[in-house]
Design a protein around this motif. Structure first.
Motif, mmCIF file in Angstrom:
data_model
loop_
_atom_site.group_PDB
_atom_site.id
_atom_site.type_symbol
_atom_site.label_atom_id
_atom_site.label_comp_id
_atom_site.label_asym_id
_atom_site.label_seq_id
_atom_site.Cartn_x
_atom_site.Cartn_y
_atom_site.Cartn_z
ATOM 1 N N SER A 28 31.644 48.188 33.593
ATOM 2 C CA SER A 28 30.506 48.300 34.502
ATOM 3 C C SER A 28 30.667 47.296 35.637
ATOM 4 O O SER A 28 31.323 46.263 35.490
ATOM 5 C CB SER A 28 29.199 48.045 33.751
ATOM 6 O OG SER A 28 29.203 46.735 33.203
ATOM 7 N N MET A 29 30.069 47.587 36.779
ATOM 8 C CA MET A 29 30.177 46.701 37.931
ATOM 9 C C MET A 29 28.992 46.911 38.867
ATOM 10 O O MET A 29 28.323 47.945 38.831
ATOM 11 C CB MET A 29 31.497 46.941 38.678
ATOM 12 C CG MET A 29 31.665 48.328 39.248
ATOM 13 S SD MET A 29 33.327 48.631 39.927
ATOM 14 C CE MET A 29 34.247 48.910 38.415
ATOM 15 N N THR A 30 28.725 45.903 39.673
ATOM 16 C CA THR A 30 27.730 45.999 40.728
ATOM 17 C C THR A 30 28.458 46.203 42.049
ATOM 18 O O THR A 30 29.443 45.523 42.328
ATOM 19 C CB THR A 30 26.874 44.728 40.796
ATOM 20 O OG1 THR A 30 26.216 44.547 39.546
ATOM 21 C CG2 THR A 30 25.820 44.841 41.895
ATOM 22 N N LEU A 31 27.972 47.126 42.864
ATOM 23 C CA LEU A 31 28.629 47.467 44.116
ATOM 24 C C LEU A 31 27.698 47.240 45.295
ATOM 25 O O LEU A 31 26.506 47.553 45.221
ATOM 26 C CB LEU A 31 29.062 48.941 44.117
ATOM 27 C CG LEU A 31 29.969 49.405 42.984
ATOM 28 C CD1 LEU A 31 30.173 50.912 43.076
ATOM 29 C CD2 LEU A 31 31.290 48.671 43.000
ATOM 30 N N GLU A 32 28.250 46.688 46.365
ATOM 31 C CA GLU A 32 27.550 46.640 47.639
ATOM 32 C C GLU A 32 28.185 47.704 48.528
ATOM 33 O O GLU A 32 29.333 47.574 48.935
ATOM 34 C CB GLU A 32 27.677 45.267 48.285
ATOM 35 C CG GLU A 32 26.915 45.161 49.601
ATOM 36 C CD GLU A 32 27.121 43.803 50.266
ATOM 37 O OE1 GLU A 32 26.314 42.900 49.994
ATOM 38 O OE2 GLU A 32 28.089 43.665 51.026
ATOM 39 N N VAL A 33 27.436 48.751 48.775
ATOM 40 C CA VAL A 33 27.919 49.872 49.585
ATOM 41 C C VAL A 33 27.213 49.835 50.931
ATOM 42 O O VAL A 33 25.983 49.892 50.996
ATOM 43 C CB VAL A 33 27.654 51.221 48.892
ATOM 44 C CG1 VAL A 33 28.197 52.374 49.733
ATOM 45 C CG2 VAL A 33 28.280 51.237 47.499
ATOM 46 N N THR A 34 27.983 49.700 52.005
ATOM 47 C CA THR A 34 27.421 49.739 53.348
ATOM 48 C C THR A 34 27.687 51.114 53.939
ATOM 49 O O THR A 34 28.845 51.486 54.150
ATOM 50 C CB THR A 34 28.044 48.658 54.250
ATOM 51 O OG1 THR A 34 27.779 47.374 53.687
ATOM 52 C CG2 THR A 34 27.463 48.719 55.647
ATOM 53 N N VAL A 35 26.626 51.874 54.148
ATOM 54 C CA VAL A 35 26.765 53.182 54.792
ATOM 55 C C VAL A 35 26.746 52.933 56.293
ATOM 56 O O VAL A 35 25.718 52.572 56.865
ATOM 57 C CB VAL A 35 25.639 54.141 54.378
ATOM 58 C CG1 VAL A 35 25.912 55.544 54.918
ATOM 59 C CG2 VAL A 35 25.504 54.188 52.864
ATOM 60 N N VAL A 36 27.903 53.085 56.925
ATOM 61 C CA VAL A 36 28.038 52.733 58.333
ATOM 62 C C VAL A 36 27.485 53.832 59.222
ATOM 63 O O VAL A 36 26.579 53.609 60.024
ATOM 64 C CB VAL A 36 29.519 52.450 58.686
ATOM 65 C CG1 VAL A 36 29.638 52.019 60.155
ATOM 66 C CG2 VAL A 36 30.079 51.378 57.785
ATOM 67 N N SER A 37 28.015 55.048 59.095
ATOM 68 C CA SER A 37 27.631 56.111 60.034
ATOM 69 C C SER A 37 28.046 57.464 59.496
ATOM 70 O O SER A 37 28.797 57.573 58.522
ATOM 71 C CB SER A 37 28.304 55.880 61.396
ATOM 72 O OG SER A 37 29.721 55.932 61.262
ATOM 73 N N GLY A 38 27.555 58.502 60.156
ATOM 74 C CA GLY A 38 27.980 59.867 59.895
ATOM 75 C C GLY A 38 28.552 60.465 61.167
ATOM 76 O O GLY A 38 28.281 59.974 62.276
ATOM 77 N N GLU A 39 29.336 61.500 61.015
ATOM 78 C CA GLU A 39 29.939 62.158 62.165
ATOM 79 C C GLU A 39 29.800 63.665 62.031
ATOM 80 O O GLU A 39 30.142 64.233 60.997
ATOM 81 C CB GLU A 39 31.432 61.817 62.274
ATOM 82 C CG GLU A 39 31.752 60.345 62.397
ATOM 83 C CD GLU A 39 33.245 60.104 62.460
ATOM 84 O OE1 GLU A 39 33.962 60.928 63.071
ATOM 85 O OE2 GLU A 39 33.705 59.106 61.894
ATOM 86 N N ALA A 40 29.285 64.314 63.089
ATOM 87 C CA ALA A 40 29.211 65.777 63.172
ATOM 88 C C ALA A 40 28.497 66.387 61.965
ATOM 89 O O ALA A 40 28.955 67.375 61.396
ATOM 90 C CB ALA A 40 30.611 66.361 63.324
#
Length: 216
Positions: A28-40
């Motif tokens: 198991s692990m803790t994650l820091e996910v940065t959602v930067v952007s989307g395209e099209a």
């Protein structure tokens, strides 16, 4: 907070698994996910996603949304650069990033597109490494037809042992936002690694990776 016990594997079992070519179970692990952007990115009607865009990072045991993009006319290119924190349970093969559209009038949010992020894409190297990743999005509709629907750009950093807050918001959101602010679209490894190095952080060991959802 989510803090399950670690998986303990005896040296004898490790040797046996190595001889048989069996992969070690992922703890198991803790994650820091940065959602930067989307395209099209497009809504089900076919028009570009232009307002109310936000992203949700999901695992089997937790989920965390980003803010709604404040640009009312992003024209399919929403931008967040927001870090959220989620817990990934032991043995999980992947996490999901879903793009949604908030709707007014008390109506529920509309799922637009989603991508699956395999665990092996961000477990190379020790905790703390910044992995810059881009994935093909596919429609989230219930019609059963999987159609391509743009790209999502994210970074993932393992924070093993760190707690996950009730809202899933990472404690160091401003720093994470700075780290990915210069990240280019569609897996441009040089800019993302350069941004990380500028903050004194280690770059992703394998550079940026263009990934695709499992089973596509």
């Amino acid at each position: 907070s989510f803090d399950p016990p670690p998986i303990l594997v005896s040296p004898q079992l490790q040797e046996h698994m190595a001889r048989k070519g069996t992969a070690m179970p992922m703890p198991s692990m803790t994650l820091e996910v940065t959602v930067v952007s989307g395209e099209a990115v497009r809504v089900p009607s076919g028009r570009p996603l232009c307002h109310g865009a936000y992203a949700v990072v999901r695992t089997a045991t937790s989920s965390a949304p980003t803010r709604v993009d404040g640009d009312a006319d992003c024209h399919g290119f929403p931008y967040w650069a927001e870090a959220v924190r989620v817990a990934l349970p032991a043995g999980a093969p992947a996490l999901d990033v879903e793009i949604c559209c908030a709707r007014g009038g008390g109506r529920p949010a509309e799922p637009v597109a989603a991508a699956r992020v395999p665990v092996e894409d961000f477990t190379v190297g020790p905790p703390g490494h910044l992995h810059c990743l881009s994935y093909r999005l596919f429609d989230s509709g219930s019609c059963g037809i999987r159609r391509r629907n743009g790209i999502v750009n994210i970074t993932v950093r393992r924070l093993d042992g760190a707690p996950v807050g009730a809202a899933g918001k990472a404690a160091a959101v401003p720093a994470a936002g700075k780290a990915v602010g210069a990240a280019g679209p569609s897996g441009s490894g040089a800019s993302c690694s350069g941004a990380a190095a500028g903050l004194g952080k280690p770059a992703a060991p394998a550079g940026a990776v263009m990934g695709y959802p499992l089973g596509c």
